[in-house]
Design a protein around this motif. Sequence first.
Motif, PDB file in Angstrom:
ATOM      1  N   MET A   1      22.544  12.583 -42.675  1.00  0.00           N
ATOM      2  CA  MET A   1      22.430  12.836 -41.421  1.00  0.00           C
ATOM      3  C   MET A   1      21.280  13.869 -41.240  1.00  0.00           C
ATOM      4  O   MET A   1      20.350  13.880 -40.624  1.00  0.00           O
ATOM      5  CB  MET A   1      23.476  13.503 -40.802  1.00  0.00           C
ATOM      6  N   VAL A   2      21.054  14.860 -42.177  1.00  0.00           N
ATOM      7  CA  VAL A   2      20.000  15.734 -42.466  1.00  0.00           C
ATOM      8  C   VAL A   2      18.622  15.053 -42.803  1.00  0.00           C
ATOM      9  O   VAL A   2      17.646  15.397 -42.139  1.00  0.00           O
ATOM     10  CB  VAL A   2      20.357  16.590 -43.693  1.00  0.00           C
ATOM     11  N   GLU A   3      18.617  13.637 -43.154  1.00  0.00           N
ATOM     12  CA  GLU A   3      17.284  13.087 -43.638  1.00  0.00           C
ATOM     13  C   GLU A   3      17.045  12.450 -42.026  1.00  0.00           C
ATOM     14  O   GLU A   3      15.674  12.579 -41.950  1.00  0.00           O
ATOM     15  CB  GLU A   3      17.602  11.787 -44.663  1.00  0.00           C
ATOM     16  N   GLY A   4      18.000  12.030 -41.411  1.00  0.00           N
ATOM     17  CA  GLY A   4      17.614  11.593 -39.936  1.00  0.00           C
ATOM     18  C   GLY A   4      16.990  12.956 -39.263  1.00  0.00           C
ATOM     19  O   GLY A   4      15.895  12.665 -38.470  1.00  0.00           O
ATOM     20  N   ILE A   5      17.434  13.912 -39.151  1.00  0.00           N
ATOM     21  CA  ILE A   5      16.867  15.071 -38.351  1.00  0.00           C
ATOM     22  C   ILE A   5      15.621  15.396 -39.022  1.00  0.00           C
ATOM     23  O   ILE A   5      14.521  15.483 -38.097  1.00  0.00           O
ATOM     24  CB  ILE A   5      17.869  16.237 -38.367  1.00  0.00           C
ATOM     25  N   ARG A   6      15.475  15.265 -40.307  1.00  0.00           N
ATOM     26  CA  ARG A   6      14.158  15.564 -40.963  1.00  0.00           C
ATOM     27  C   ARG A   6      12.962  14.447 -40.504  1.00  0.00           C
ATOM     28  O   ARG A   6      11.912  15.038 -40.079  1.00  0.00           O
ATOM     29  CB  ARG A   6      14.236  15.724 -42.517  1.00  0.00           C
ATOM     30  N   LEU A   8      13.042  12.666 -37.760  1.00  0.00           N
ATOM     31  CA  LEU A   8      12.842  13.076 -36.219  1.00  0.00           C
ATOM     32  C   LEU A   8      11.872  14.055 -36.196  1.00  0.00           C
ATOM     33  O   LEU A   8      10.927  14.158 -35.237  1.00  0.00           O
ATOM     34  CB  LEU A   8      14.186  13.187 -35.397  1.00  0.00           C
ATOM     35  N   TRP A   9      11.973  15.200 -36.864  1.00  0.00           N
ATOM     36  CA  TRP A   9      11.310  16.474 -36.631  1.00  0.00           C
ATOM     37  C   TRP A   9       9.930  16.083 -37.248  1.00  0.00           C
ATOM     38  O   TRP A   9       8.927  16.403 -36.199  1.00  0.00           O
ATOM     39  CB  TRP A   9      11.741  17.616 -37.868  1.00  0.00           C
ATOM     40  N   SER A  10       9.697  15.350 -38.232  1.00  0.00           N
ATOM     41  CA  SER A  10       8.154  15.041 -38.363  1.00  0.00           C
ATOM     42  C   SER A  10       7.728  13.997 -37.529  1.00  0.00           C
ATOM     43  O   SER A  10       6.557  13.918 -37.087  1.00  0.00           O
ATOM     44  CB  SER A  10       8.119  14.741 -39.960  1.00  0.00           C
ATOM     45  N   ALA A  11       8.476  12.948 -37.228  1.00  0.00           N
ATOM     46  CA  ALA A  11       7.992  11.919 -36.117  1.00  0.00           C
ATOM     47  C   ALA A  11       7.759  12.286 -34.652  1.00  0.00           C
ATOM     48  O   ALA A  11       7.032  11.416 -33.948  1.00  0.00           O
ATOM     49  CB  ALA A  11       8.970  10.650 -36.301  1.00  0.00           C
ATOM     50  N   GLN A  13       6.476  15.470 -34.021  1.00  0.00           N
ATOM     51  CA  GLN A  13       5.571  16.430 -33.878  1.00  0.00           C
ATOM     52  C   GLN A  13       4.639  16.460 -32.664  1.00  0.00           C
ATOM     53  O   GLN A  13       3.932  15.636 -32.262  1.00  0.00           O
ATOM     54  CB  GLN A  13       4.831  16.472 -35.078  1.00  0.00           C
ATOM     55  N   GLY A  14       4.770  17.664 -31.863  1.00  0.00           N
ATOM     56  CA  GLY A  14       3.886  17.738 -30.755  1.00  0.00           C
ATOM     57  C   GLY A  14       4.683  17.185 -29.408  1.00  0.00           C
ATOM     58  O   GLY A  14       4.674  17.506 -28.447  1.00  0.00           O
ATOM     59  N   TYR A  15       5.935  16.610 -29.749  1.00  0.00           N
ATOM     60  CA  TYR A  15       6.739  16.040 -28.463  1.00  0.00           C
ATOM     61  C   TYR A  15       8.466  16.170 -28.933  1.00  0.00           C
ATOM     62  O   TYR A  15       9.144  15.613 -28.539  1.00  0.00           O
ATOM     63  CB  TYR A  15       6.556  14.494 -28.546  1.00  0.00           C
ATOM     64  N   ARG A  16       8.397  17.453 -29.478  1.00  0.00           N
ATOM     65  CA  ARG A  16       9.943  17.636 -29.872  1.00  0.00           C
ATOM     66  C   ARG A  16      10.940  17.878 -28.819  1.00  0.00           C
ATOM     67  O   ARG A  16      12.221  17.385 -28.882  1.00  0.00           O
ATOM     68  CB  ARG A  16       9.856  18.862 -30.784  1.00  0.00           C
ATOM     69  N   LEU A  17      10.553  18.251 -27.672  1.00  0.00           N
ATOM     70  CA  LEU A  17      11.448  18.304 -26.490  1.00  0.00           C
ATOM     71  C   LEU A  17      11.504  17.012 -25.805  1.00  0.00           C
ATOM     72  O   LEU A  17      12.599  16.927 -24.929  1.00  0.00           O
ATOM     73  CB  LEU A  17      11.107  19.720 -25.728  1.00  0.00           C
ATOM     74  N   ARG A  18      10.545  16.217 -25.897  1.00  0.00           N
ATOM     75  CA  ARG A  18      10.515  14.906 -25.224  1.00  0.00           C
ATOM     76  C   ARG A  18      10.259  13.856 -26.360  1.00  0.00           C
ATOM     77  O   ARG A  18       9.137  13.126 -26.238  1.00  0.00           O
ATOM     78  CB  ARG A  18       9.445  15.009 -24.109  1.00  0.00           C
ATOM     79  N   PRO A  19      11.262  13.484 -27.272  1.00  0.00           N
ATOM     80  CA  PRO A  19      10.701  12.488 -28.556  1.00  0.00           C
ATOM     81  C   PRO A  19      10.396  11.210 -27.920  1.00  0.00           C
ATOM     82  O   PRO A  19       9.747  10.309 -28.431  1.00  0.00           O
ATOM     83  CB  PRO A  19      12.080  12.433 -29.171  1.00  0.00           C
ATOM     84  N   TRP A  20      10.641  10.709 -26.667  1.00  0.00           N
ATOM     85  CA  TRP A  20      10.578   9.441 -26.007  1.00  0.00           C
ATOM     86  C   TRP A  20       9.087   9.183 -25.821  1.00  0.00           C
ATOM     87  O   TRP A  20       8.462   8.265 -25.633  1.00  0.00           O
ATOM     88  CB  TRP A  20      11.358   8.862 -24.923  1.00  0.00           C
ATOM     89  N   ARG A  21       8.347  10.448 -25.896  1.00  0.00           N
ATOM     90  CA  ARG A  21       6.999  10.505 -25.457  1.00  0.00           C
ATOM     91  C   ARG A  21       6.091  10.379 -26.737  1.00  0.00           C
ATOM     92  O   ARG A  21       4.797  10.191 -26.769  1.00  0.00           O
ATOM     93  CB  ARG A  21       6.421  11.699 -24.520  1.00  0.00           C
TER      94      ARG A  21
END
Length: 76
Positions: A1-6, A8-11, A13-21
């Motif tokens: 699970m940690v790897e998934g969060i890691r 998402l964190w890098s993928a 970048q700049g859109y962390r509050l709105r990952p769909w953007r």
Amino acid sequence: MVEGIRFLWSATQGYRLRPWRSPYLRWRLETYSGKKAETVEAKDFWRLMWGERGQVLRFSRWLGEMRGYAEGEKGR
């Protein structure tokens, strides 16, 4: 699970509050689902994440395995 969060964190970048953007995640969603990246909305993103949670967890485990291989290579 940690790897998934890691991931998402890098993928997101700049859109962390709105990952769909995130352009990267939109592109990935488009290649996975066939839905055009320009039309992806929050509901599409969350529906995919929830509907494919098994795949997401498998991907997260795979990421951890690959990171382990990469770190093992660094130590040699």
